[in-house]
Motif scaffolding. Sequence first.
Motif, PDB file in Angstrom:
ATOM      1  N   ALA A 104       0.753  -1.158  -0.005  1.00 17.11           N
ATOM      2  CA  ALA A 104      -0.047   0.040  -0.049  1.00 17.11           C
ATOM      3  C   ALA A 104       0.802   1.491  -0.189  1.00 17.11           C
ATOM      4  O   ALA A 104       0.470   2.508  -0.466  1.00 17.11           O
ATOM      5  N   SER A 105       1.956   1.194   0.661  1.00 15.30           N
ATOM      6  CA  SER A 105       2.898   2.514   0.925  1.00 15.30           C
ATOM      7  C   SER A 105       3.775   2.551  -0.251  1.00 15.30           C
ATOM      8  O   SER A 105       4.333   3.656  -0.966  1.00 15.30           O
ATOM      9  N   GLY A 106       4.358   1.240  -0.770  1.00 12.97           N
ATOM     10  CA  GLY A 106       5.372   1.177  -1.698  1.00 12.97           C
ATOM     11  C   GLY A 106       5.108   1.244  -3.304  1.00 12.97           C
ATOM     12  O   GLY A 106       5.914   1.686  -4.195  1.00 12.97           O
ATOM     13  N   LEU A 107       3.947   0.458  -3.478  1.00  9.19           N
ATOM     14  CA  LEU A 107       3.688   0.338  -4.980  1.00  9.19           C
ATOM     15  C   LEU A 107       2.530   1.194  -5.221  1.00  9.19           C
ATOM     16  O   LEU A 107       2.404   1.609  -6.448  1.00  9.19           O
ATOM     17  N   LEU A 108       1.308   1.234  -4.502  1.00  2.41           N
ATOM     18  CA  LEU A 108       0.137   1.830  -4.902  1.00  2.41           C
ATOM     19  C   LEU A 108      -0.018   3.106  -5.130  1.00  2.41           C
ATOM     20  O   LEU A 108      -0.607   3.527  -6.081  1.00  2.41           O
ATOM     21  N   PRO A 109       0.539   4.256  -4.443  1.00  2.00           N
ATOM     22  CA  PRO A 109       0.459   5.557  -4.765  1.00  2.00           C
ATOM     23  C   PRO A 109       0.804   5.982  -6.214  1.00  2.00           C
ATOM     24  O   PRO A 109       0.219   6.635  -6.833  1.00  2.00           O
ATOM     25  N   SER A 110       1.988   5.448  -6.745  1.00  3.17           N
ATOM     26  CA  SER A 110       2.514   5.755  -7.941  1.00  3.17           C
ATOM     27  C   SER A 110       1.641   5.066  -9.171  1.00  3.17           C
ATOM     28  O   SER A 110       0.918   5.437 -10.040  1.00  3.17           O
ATOM     29  N   ALA A 111       1.083   3.785  -8.723  1.00  7.50           N
ATOM     30  CA  ALA A 111       0.358   2.968  -9.760  1.00  7.50           C
ATOM     31  C   ALA A 111      -0.890   3.575  -9.896  1.00  7.50           C
ATOM     32  O   ALA A 111      -1.409   3.579 -10.978  1.00  7.50           O
ATOM     33  N   MET A 166       3.300 -12.321 -11.900  1.00  8.40           N
ATOM     34  CA  MET A 166       4.495 -11.694 -11.276  1.00  8.40           C
ATOM     35  C   MET A 166       4.639 -10.067 -11.390  1.00  8.40           C
ATOM     36  O   MET A 166       4.627  -9.759 -12.554  1.00  8.40           O
ATOM     37  N   ILE A 167       4.856  -9.370 -10.531  1.00  6.96           N
ATOM     38  CA  ILE A 167       5.028  -8.164 -10.591  1.00  6.96           C
ATOM     39  C   ILE A 167       6.228  -7.428 -10.199  1.00  6.96           C
ATOM     40  O   ILE A 167       6.881  -6.532 -10.690  1.00  6.96           O
ATOM     41  N   ALA A 168       6.853  -7.990  -9.159  1.00  2.46           N
ATOM     42  CA  ALA A 168       8.188  -7.621  -8.482  1.00  2.46           C
ATOM     43  C   ALA A 168       8.879  -8.714  -8.015  1.00  2.46           C
ATOM     44  O   ALA A 168       8.287  -9.811  -7.478  1.00  2.46           O
ATOM     45  N   VAL A 169      10.205  -8.521  -7.850  1.00  2.98           N
ATOM     46  CA  VAL A 169      11.139  -9.593  -6.779  1.00  2.98           C
ATOM     47  C   VAL A 169      11.653  -8.634  -5.686  1.00  2.98           C
ATOM     48  O   VAL A 169      12.289  -7.539  -6.443  1.00  2.98           O
ATOM     49  N   GLU A 170      11.719  -8.896  -4.747  1.00  3.73           N
ATOM     50  CA  GLU A 170      12.124  -8.283  -3.777  1.00  3.73           C
ATOM     51  C   GLU A 170      13.248  -8.913  -2.789  1.00  3.73           C
ATOM     52  O   GLU A 170      13.032 -10.041  -2.913  1.00  3.73           O
ATOM     53  N   ARG A 171      14.322  -8.486  -2.463  1.00  5.28           N
ATOM     54  CA  ARG A 171      15.393  -8.913  -1.514  1.00  5.28           C
ATOM     55  C   ARG A 171      14.963  -8.714  -0.258  1.00  5.28           C
ATOM     56  O   ARG A 171      14.310  -7.658   0.128  1.00  5.28           O
ATOM     57  N   LEU A 172      15.227  -9.529   0.595  1.00  5.50           N
ATOM     58  CA  LEU A 172      15.116  -9.453   2.130  1.00  5.50           C
ATOM     59  C   LEU A 172      16.486  -8.881   2.630  1.00  5.50           C
ATOM     60  O   LEU A 172      17.660  -9.474   2.254  1.00  5.50           O
ATOM     61  N   GLY A 293       4.483  -1.142 -13.897  1.00 13.39           N
ATOM     62  CA  GLY A 293       5.045   0.211 -13.990  1.00 13.39           C
ATOM     63  C   GLY A 293       5.607   0.754 -12.819  1.00 13.39           C
ATOM     64  O   GLY A 293       6.766   1.189 -12.610  1.00 13.39           O
ATOM     65  N   ALA A 294       5.020   0.708 -11.842  1.00 11.55           N
ATOM     66  CA  ALA A 294       5.528   1.472 -10.483  1.00 11.55           C
ATOM     67  C   ALA A 294       6.485   0.521  -9.914  1.00 11.55           C
ATOM     68  O   ALA A 294       7.355   1.023  -9.582  1.00 11.55           O
ATOM     69  N   ALA A 295       6.415  -0.894 -10.064  1.00  9.40           N
ATOM     70  CA  ALA A 295       7.683  -1.852  -9.643  1.00  9.40           C
ATOM     71  C   ALA A 295       8.722  -1.498 -10.699  1.00  9.40           C
ATOM     72  O   ALA A 295       9.629  -1.440 -10.022  1.00  9.40           O
ATOM     73  N   GLY A 299      12.890  -0.332  -9.727  1.00  4.12           N
ATOM     74  CA  GLY A 299      13.861  -1.203  -9.903  1.00  4.12           C
ATOM     75  C   GLY A 299      13.672  -2.684  -9.373  1.00  4.12           C
ATOM     76  O   GLY A 299      14.427  -3.505  -9.127  1.00  4.12           O
ATOM     77  N   LEU A 300      12.353  -3.097  -9.197  1.00  5.13           N
ATOM     78  CA  LEU A 300      12.113  -4.297  -8.791  1.00  5.13           C
ATOM     79  C   LEU A 300      11.075  -5.225  -9.854  1.00  5.13           C
ATOM     80  O   LEU A 300      10.530  -6.305  -9.384  1.00  5.13           O
ATOM     81  N   ALA A 301      11.139  -4.614 -11.119  1.00  8.76           N
ATOM     82  CA  ALA A 301      10.308  -5.449 -12.180  1.00  8.76           C
ATOM     83  C   ALA A 301      11.038  -6.826 -12.347  1.00  8.76           C
ATOM     84  O   ALA A 301      12.432  -6.880 -12.119  1.00  8.76           O
ATOM     85  N   VAL A 302      10.047  -7.687 -12.618  1.00 11.55           N
ATOM     86  CA  VAL A 302      10.322  -9.133 -12.956  1.00 11.55           C
ATOM     87  C   VAL A 302      11.319  -9.323 -14.220  1.00 11.55           C
ATOM     88  O   VAL A 302      10.977  -8.698 -15.083  1.00 11.55           O
TER      89      VAL A 302
END
Length: 302
Positions: A104-111, A166-172, A293-295, A299-302
């Motif tokens: 909600a905070s990281g992807l949705l505002p831009s999308a 798939m929308i994004a790939v994140e690292r932990l 597009g937001a992902a 820099g998190l795009a698949v």
Amino acid sequence: MELSLHRLRMLRELHRRGTVTAAAAALHYTASAVSQQLAQLERDVGAKLFERLGRRVQLTELGRLLTEHAEEILGSVERATHALEEAQEPLTVKLTAGVWASVASGLLPSALTTLAGEHPGIQVRTRELAPEDTADAVRDGTLDLSFVLDYSDAPTRWDPGLERVMIAVERLHAAVPIGSVPSGAAALADLAEHPWILASPKSHFGKAVRVACARHGFEPKINHEVEEQFTAMAMVASGLGVTLVSDLGLTLRPPGIDVVPLTTPLLRTVSIAYRTKASRRPALNLVIEAVRGAAAELGLAV
């Protein structure tokens, strides 16, 4: 005989869940309200549809027959709705999406800003749920789409009635009190002696991190069990322990912590799930493209 779509949805949910309480929770009603509506459905039909077996409810033969037709009827209504959407120009659609805090905070505002500019007739409403619950809510029809997670160390089983993109790939990353890990990167095993702040093993995140720690030869000493990444990071900032945090979770990063990359990456994928029969909805596909597009911007795009 006049059958209510509202009551047919309740019947379908009762068949899926087995108890009135579970059906009510899935539909966001009280158990008494669902019981009253199901009793009215029996009166509408003029026949017995249910038999109580302790806390569970078993459908009679007529109940099962009506449930089969309810699936067809409700599916036809959904297909008709989609067809009407496709026929409108411009699209005027309301969709409900399942989210959690970092999405909600990281992807949705831009999308959603992009979507509103290009397709103002598409309205996306959100409902915050635990990541473990969003796919079920899509399957049940409570949500039109949801964000779902899959971890490299703990892949989840997938419902064949749903599709996902798939929308994004994140690292932990390791989130640690400032100065507590001197090097620029750390192996997961380097954190073995620290106290941990971690989600419960019932959550996908908590389970995946525990599996990863076991793979690196240790069991984390968990002093504080909290579900939200922001809460965990706030406790890290107070010096109470260490945790892992995702790329999107870092959008909620408080002051007072160091974020340290792991030498052996732990990954998780973020996808959008939707019912298979909804795959041709133009509005759904436009939402997916906006989120992709937001992902990509992050820099998190698949």
